[in-house]
Design a protein around this motif. Structure first.
Motif, PDB file in Angstrom:
ATOM      1  N   PHE A 314       0.831  -1.205   0.000  1.00 26.69           N
ATOM      2  CA  PHE A 314       0.000   0.000   0.000  1.00 26.69           C
ATOM      3  C   PHE A 314       0.864   1.252   0.000  1.00 26.69           C
ATOM      4  O   PHE A 314       0.485   2.279  -0.578  1.00 26.69           O
ATOM      5  CB  PHE A 314      -0.941  -0.011   1.211  1.00 26.69           C
ATOM      6  CG  PHE A 314      -2.112  -0.941   1.062  1.00 26.69           C
ATOM      7  CD1 PHE A 314      -3.340  -0.467   0.600  1.00 26.69           C
ATOM      8  CD2 PHE A 314      -1.995  -2.281   1.355  1.00 26.69           C
ATOM      9  CE1 PHE A 314      -4.417  -1.330   0.454  1.00 26.69           C
ATOM     10  CE2 PHE A 314      -3.065  -3.144   1.208  1.00 26.69           C
ATOM     11  CZ  PHE A 314      -4.283  -2.670   0.752  1.00 26.69           C
ATOM     12  N   GLY A 315       2.026   1.154   0.640  1.00 30.88           N
ATOM     13  CA  GLY A 315       2.936   2.291   0.644  1.00 30.88           C
ATOM     14  C   GLY A 315       3.573   2.548  -0.695  1.00 30.88           C
ATOM     15  O   GLY A 315       4.097   3.640  -0.951  1.00 30.88           O
ATOM     16  N   GLN A 316       3.548   1.551  -1.605  1.00 28.05           N
ATOM     17  CA  GLN A 316       4.149   1.705  -2.928  1.00 28.05           C
ATOM     18  C   GLN A 316       3.161   2.212  -3.974  1.00 28.05           C
ATOM     19  O   GLN A 316       3.559   2.487  -5.109  1.00 28.05           O
ATOM     20  CB  GLN A 316       4.739   0.369  -3.387  1.00 28.05           C
ATOM     21  CG  GLN A 316       5.864  -0.149  -2.507  1.00 28.05           C
ATOM     22  CD  GLN A 316       6.457  -1.443  -3.044  1.00 28.05           C
ATOM     23  OE1 GLN A 316       6.611  -1.605  -4.252  1.00 28.05           O
ATOM     24  NE2 GLN A 316       6.796  -2.360  -2.150  1.00 28.05           N
ATOM     25  N   VAL A 317       1.899   2.301  -3.596  1.00 28.05           N
ATOM     26  CA  VAL A 317       0.893   2.752  -4.565  1.00 28.05           C
ATOM     27  C   VAL A 317       0.213   4.042  -4.123  1.00 28.05           C
ATOM     28  O   VAL A 317      -0.899   4.354  -4.550  1.00 28.05           O
ATOM     29  CB  VAL A 317      -0.158   1.651  -4.822  1.00 28.05           C
ATOM     30  CG1 VAL A 317       0.487   0.451  -5.491  1.00 28.05           C
ATOM     31  CG2 VAL A 317      -0.866   1.239  -3.532  1.00 28.05           C
ATOM     32  N   GLY A 318       0.892   4.784  -3.253  1.00 29.71           N
ATOM     33  CA  GLY A 318       0.401   6.112  -2.935  1.00 29.71           C
ATOM     34  C   GLY A 318      -0.143   6.305  -1.543  1.00 29.71           C
ATOM     35  O   GLY A 318      -0.462   7.441  -1.159  1.00 29.71           O
ATOM     36  N   PHE A 319      -0.273   5.241  -0.756  1.00 26.14           N
ATOM     37  CA  PHE A 319      -0.765   5.389   0.606  1.00 26.14           C
ATOM     38  C   PHE A 319       0.411   5.485   1.563  1.00 26.14           C
ATOM     39  O   PHE A 319       1.572   5.505   1.158  1.00 26.14           O
ATOM     40  CB  PHE A 319      -1.696   4.224   0.961  1.00 26.14           C
ATOM     41  CG  PHE A 319      -2.973   4.242   0.170  1.00 26.14           C
ATOM     42  CD1 PHE A 319      -4.020   5.097   0.522  1.00 26.14           C
ATOM     43  CD2 PHE A 319      -3.127   3.432  -0.936  1.00 26.14           C
ATOM     44  CE1 PHE A 319      -5.185   5.130  -0.216  1.00 26.14           C
ATOM     45  CE2 PHE A 319      -4.294   3.455  -1.683  1.00 26.14           C
ATOM     46  CZ  PHE A 319      -5.336   4.307  -1.323  1.00 26.14           C
ATOM     47  N   SER A 320       0.132   5.504   2.850  1.00 25.84           N
ATOM     48  CA  SER A 320       1.174   5.667   3.852  1.00 25.84           C
ATOM     49  C   SER A 320       2.093   4.451   3.879  1.00 25.84           C
ATOM     50  O   SER A 320       1.685   3.330   3.590  1.00 25.84           O
ATOM     51  CB  SER A 320       0.541   5.864   5.237  1.00 25.84           C
ATOM     52  OG  SER A 320       1.542   5.894   6.244  1.00 25.84           O
ATOM     53  N   THR A 321       3.334   4.699   4.237  1.00 21.71           N
ATOM     54  CA  THR A 321       4.270   3.596   4.424  1.00 21.71           C
ATOM     55  C   THR A 321       4.171   3.029   5.833  1.00 21.71           C
ATOM     56  O   THR A 321       4.899   2.101   6.178  1.00 21.71           O
ATOM     57  CB  THR A 321       5.711   4.066   4.156  1.00 21.71           C
ATOM     58  OG1 THR A 321       6.000   5.191   5.004  1.00 21.71           O
ATOM     59  CG2 THR A 321       5.888   4.460   2.694  1.00 21.71           C
ATOM     60  N   THR A 322       3.274   3.567   6.635  1.00 23.50           N
ATOM     61  CA  THR A 322       3.025   3.078   7.989  1.00 23.50           C
ATOM     62  C   THR A 322       1.743   2.268   8.003  1.00 23.50           C
ATOM     63  O   THR A 322       0.651   2.817   7.783  1.00 23.50           O
ATOM     64  CB  THR A 322       2.903   4.247   8.981  1.00 23.50           C
ATOM     65  OG1 THR A 322       4.079   5.052   8.915  1.00 23.50           O
ATOM     66  CG2 THR A 322       2.707   3.732  10.402  1.00 23.50           C
ATOM     67  N   PRO A 323       1.804   0.959   8.246  1.00 23.45           N
ATOM     68  CA  PRO A 323       0.601   0.133   8.205  1.00 23.45           C
ATOM     69  C   PRO A 323      -0.517   0.627   9.115  1.00 23.45           C
ATOM     70  O   PRO A 323      -1.692   0.609   8.727  1.00 23.45           O
ATOM     71  CB  PRO A 323       1.113  -1.248   8.635  1.00 23.45           C
ATOM     72  CG  PRO A 323       2.542  -1.262   8.203  1.00 23.45           C
ATOM     73  CD  PRO A 323       3.024   0.145   8.431  1.00 23.45           C
ATOM     74  N   GLU A 324      -0.175   1.081  10.318  1.00 25.54           N
ATOM     75  CA  GLU A 324      -1.231   1.521  11.236  1.00 25.54           C
ATOM     76  C   GLU A 324      -1.999   2.711  10.675  1.00 25.54           C
ATOM     77  O   GLU A 324      -3.220   2.812  10.845  1.00 25.54           O
ATOM     78  CB  GLU A 324      -0.645   1.865  12.605  1.00 25.54           C
ATOM     79  CG  GLU A 324      -1.733   2.179  13.640  1.00 25.54           C
ATOM     80  CD  GLU A 324      -1.163   2.375  15.029  1.00 25.54           C
ATOM     81  OE1 GLU A 324      -1.577   3.337  15.702  1.00 25.54           O
ATOM     82  OE2 GLU A 324      -0.311   1.549  15.445  1.00 25.54           O
ATOM     83  N   THR A 330     -10.168   4.885   7.046  1.00 22.60           N
ATOM     84  CA  THR A 330     -11.474   4.312   6.716  1.00 22.60           C
ATOM     85  C   THR A 330     -12.108   4.971   5.501  1.00 22.60           C
ATOM     86  O   THR A 330     -12.957   4.365   4.845  1.00 22.60           O
ATOM     87  CB  THR A 330     -12.426   4.428   7.911  1.00 22.60           C
ATOM     88  OG1 THR A 330     -12.515   5.804   8.312  1.00 22.60           O
ATOM     89  CG2 THR A 330     -11.915   3.595   9.088  1.00 22.60           C
ATOM     90  N   ALA A 331     -11.697   6.177   5.179  1.00 24.53           N
ATOM     91  CA  ALA A 331     -12.291   6.868   4.027  1.00 24.53           C
ATOM     92  C   ALA A 331     -11.894   6.221   2.707  1.00 24.53           C
ATOM     93  O   ALA A 331     -12.687   6.163   1.761  1.00 24.53           O
ATOM     94  CB  ALA A 331     -11.875   8.341   4.038  1.00 24.53           C
ATOM     95  N   ASN A 332     -10.665   5.710   2.620  1.00 17.94           N
ATOM     96  CA  ASN A 332     -10.159   5.185   1.352  1.00 17.94           C
ATOM     97  C   ASN A 332      -9.862   3.689   1.357  1.00 17.94           C
ATOM     98  O   ASN A 332      -9.804   3.066   0.286  1.00 17.94           O
ATOM     99  CB  ASN A 332      -8.872   5.930   0.964  1.00 17.94           C
ATOM    100  CG  ASN A 332      -9.101   7.409   0.766  1.00 17.94           C
ATOM    101  OD1 ASN A 332      -9.908   7.816  -0.051  1.00 17.94           O
ATOM    102  ND2 ASN A 332      -8.384   8.218   1.540  1.00 17.94           N
ATOM    103  N   LEU A 333      -9.657   3.121   2.557  1.00 16.70           N
ATOM    104  CA  LEU A 333      -9.193   1.730   2.612  1.00 16.70           C
ATOM    105  C   LEU A 333     -10.102   0.821   3.434  1.00 16.70           C
ATOM    106  O   LEU A 333      -9.663  -0.218   3.938  1.00 16.70           O
ATOM    107  CB  LEU A 333      -7.774   1.685   3.196  1.00 16.70           C
ATOM    108  CG  LEU A 333      -6.681   2.408   2.401  1.00 16.70           C
ATOM    109  CD1 LEU A 333      -5.356   2.347   3.146  1.00 16.70           C
ATOM    110  CD2 LEU A 333      -6.530   1.792   1.025  1.00 16.70           C
TER     111      LEU A 333
END
Length: 735
Positions: A314-324, A330-333
């Protein structure tokens, strides 16, 4: 995987008088299947696979999950290429004469099996449908898709085996899958039993966990190899993600494992995904083979199967690199905030005590579960092994046929219809990895000549003998039995305050369960790793009842390819015991015969031993060739070539001319004449030496010695121990 269940005694046919009846469920909450459907897909006229009616939308939706251009769906030939099944198929090890008993609770449309096998050029072979005595036909139920994938993929890898699909309807007192599994064990229906259902130890309870142990122990004692899925809920074994729920579903039950998979008497199968997010086209051809539809180019590096927000992708496709952070987005994932992935962990709740009931202890650690990476402790760990279980997050999934999900009930197919497309279902999950693992064991039964029973002691022993560094899934050596998956996690998002939930950021409602990551050698995410099937098969001892002790030679690369003369190539030679053979094998260059001109072989190690503990051993054979000498070139010890002859002759002529022209005018410098004469004599001597030295190297007309290029040569390796000798033929291609 999952669901709440209990068990009690039920009737079933017996193959001998006096056998105690097996166990059934105490109530009607049946175990859940361990599969994930991604909906209906189509292959368009240009050959691209695309979702038609997806059941799940990934947060960054390319054409297929995170992959932007194309889906890379698996057919049987793809699986066989990726996991090295093809050499066995080519040797006739394809399930012929074997039976796999598959557990189910829904009937199937037989035409789906027919169409699936036609799609991939598999031999026509319908499964046998068995209803246990005392049970009824469940008909087509909501678990039809589970039944379809189980039957189709068990028969896709063991493509000539008989699939005995044992099904029973759920009742108010008995789960159909429990009735089916007990019937298989009581009647010894097949050498391999596969089940893709399960539930966590906490839900099963002490009595039922004990009954499952008893059932699988009975089967293993009878020589049945029992293969069970670990589940599709990551490390949260008691929590289940519903793909039809659009809101977040973080785990609340803490770390847990399936009680159907955590006994010491079964093989527990987890799941992997392909590590191909940024380079999928490196592993797949843009064209499909005409009959089998295969397009995989070879083995594909693997990671854990994990569709949840804890996945680093998920961190490689534009989201946070922090799993938490992602697990609180909740808005996007929201669709990814749930336990979705291959399961594994530590048995901790096979026994519950107290009031209210609390976990007291897990299933005991079997003595064979030892080796590199295995953590300390006294309870059972799962999984044992893992195979591909992806459902499309990075573009790949398994293809199945389920016609009643297609538009207008259209028949499944890979050819283009009148609208330029074709229809089939895309699935993933440990259900499929379990069925193909069961099929692999069926191939081993055929090759070794006898039932395997519980193969885990051999699996862990073989894993302990291989070099983990050389077998990393990123680029495993050709001799590896297990592809060591070291990337990824099966940790799941969890509700703050729930068991084993770690929250790092104050104010976050969701945290991350504390286990488990992939690592070097054994780990609780993927077990021993995935399988190189041919290498595994060649390292299992062979049984030939009534026969003498003997050995066999084998390798999984029938052709050694040398890129050019002067280069080298390798093959992995395996020596396998038959009927307990023991002895030492010493290999020398003379062990190879029939090699191409100028080629030689070497062995590493040069000596291997079979004994009571090690019933197989391997050595790497290196074939070294010699570069040919082109016509007109005479090689010299210092690398000089024949053109020195012409150069020396020219030098002598020029010096001679200089002597004639200028010698008389240089009488006042008499020493110049002496130098000139000396140089002329030296040049002539060099020319003569060059001519005489080149004669031997010029023989043969077409150049000197060396290994010919563009050649294919059949050669042989011979091994001897205790006056017993066997040979193996292989081919050397020099390009």
């Amino acid at each position: 995987m999952g669901g709440t269940t209990g068990e009690f005694l039920q009737d079933a046919d017996r193959d001998e008088a006096g056998v105690v009846a097996g166990v059934g469920t105490l109530h009607n909450f049946a175990p859940k299947r361990a599969s994930h459907s991604r909906g209906t897909f189509t292959r368009t006229a240009d050959g691209k696979v695309k979702p038609l009616h997806p059941l799940f939308t990934f947060p960054v939706q390319g054409v297929c999950g995170f992959v932007a251009n194309n889906c890379f769906a698996l057919g049987p030939e793809d699986f066989a290429i990726i996991y090295n099944v093809l050499p066995l198929w080519n040797a006739g090890i394809d399930g012929t004469g074997q039976t796999i008993a598959v557990v189910g609770d829904s009937n199937i449309n037989m035409q789906d099996v027919v169409n699936f096998r036609k799609m991939f050029g598999l031999p026509a072979k319908n499964p046998v449908i068995t209803i246990p005595t005392g049970s009824t036909d469940p008909g087509i139920t909501a678990d039809e898709i589970e039944s379809d994938l189980d039957v189709q993929w068990a028969g896709a890898i063991a493509k000539n085996a008989t699939i005995n699909f044992v099904i029973a309807a759920n009742t108010n007192s008995t789960a159909g899958v429990d009735a089916a599994a007990q019937f298989i064990v009581d009647n010894k229906l097949a050498p391999v039993l596969s089940e893709s259902f399960g539930d966590c130890e906490q839900d099963l309870g002490t009595v039922v966990n004990g009954m499952v142990n008893t059932r699988w122990m009975q089967g293993a004692t009878e020589g049945i190899t029992i293969v069970v899925s670990t589940g599709d809920n990551g490390s949260a074994g008691c929590d289940f993600d519903d793909p039809n729920v659009p809101t977040e579903q973080p785990a609340t039950g803490g770390l847990a494992v399936s009680g159907l998979a955590s006994t010491p008497f079964n093989v527990a199968v987890g799941g992997t995904d392909f590590n191909q997010l940024t380079n999928a086209t490196s592993f797949w051809s843009t064209n499909n083979l005409t009959t089998s539809q295969g397009s995989a180019l070879g083995y594909i590096p693997e990671t854990t199967w994990n569709d949840s927000c804890t996945n680093a992708l998920f961190g490689q496709v534009g989201f946070s690199t922090t799993p938490e952070a992602n697990c609180n987005n909740t808005a996007n994932l929201a669709n990814s905030i749930g336990p979705i992935g291959g399961s594994g962990g530590i048995s901790s709740c096979a026994v519950l005590t107290g009031a209210p009931l609390k976990c007291s202890s897990g299933n005991p650690r079997p003595t064979w579960q030892i080796g590199p990476g295995v953590p300390g402790g006294s309870t059972r760990l799962i999984p044992d092994v893992s195979l591909f279980a992806g459902d499309g997050l990075v573009g790949s999934f398994y293809i199945i046929c389920q016609q009643d999900t297609n538009t207008n009930n259209a028949a499944c197919g890979l050819g283009t219809d009148k609208n330029g497309g074709s229809l089939f279902e895309g699935v993933g999950g440990t259900s499929v990895s379990t069925q193909v693992m069961g099929a692999i064991f069926s191939l081993l039964v055929q090759k070794t000549g006898g039932n395997l029973g519980l193969p885990n002691p051999t699996l862990y022993s073989l894993a302990a003998q291989q070099n983990a560094a050389a077998c990393n899934s990123a680029s495993p050596a050709s001799s590896c039995i297990f592809n060591d998956v070291t990337v990824g996690t099966i940790s799941a998002p969890c509700v703050k305050g729930s068991p084993n939930c770690n929250v790092a950021t104050q104010g976050d409602a969701n945290g991350i369960l504390t286990g488990f990551n992939a690592g070097v050698a054994y780990d609780l995410a993927t077990g021993l790793g995935s399988i190189n099937v041919c290498n595994l098969a060649n390292n299992f001892a062979i049984t030939n009842p009534g026969g003498a002790a003997d050995f066999a030679l084998s390798n999984c690369v029938a052709i050694v390819s040398v890129p050019s003369a002067g280069g080298s190539g390798t093959l992995n030679l395996t020596v396998t015991a038959i009927n307990g053979f023991t002895g030492t094998f010493n290999f020398t260059p003379s062990s190879c015969t029939g090699l191409p001109t100028g080629a030689a072989c070497s062995f590493n190690p040069a000596s291997v031993t079979l004994d009571a503990t090690h019933q197989s051993a391997s050595t790497v054979v290196t074939i070294t060739t010699t570069a040919s000498v082109p016509p007109g070139i005479g090689a010299r010890p210092n690398g000089s070539a024949r053109w020195y002859v012409a150069a020396a002759t020219s030098l002598a002529a020029m010096l001679g001319m200089a002597f004639l022209l200028f010698g008389g005018k240089l009488k006042q410098l008499r020493w110049n004449l002496s130098v000139a004469a000396g140089l002329m004599a030296l040049a002539v001597a060099i020319g003569i030496a060059g001519c005489s030295g080149g004669g031997g190297g010029g023989g043969g007309g077409g150049g000197g010695g060396g290994t010919g290029t563009g050649t294919s040569t059949n050669a042989m390796i011979t091994a001897t121990s205790n006056a017993t000798t066997h040979s193996m033929t292989f081919t050397v291609n020099v390009f």
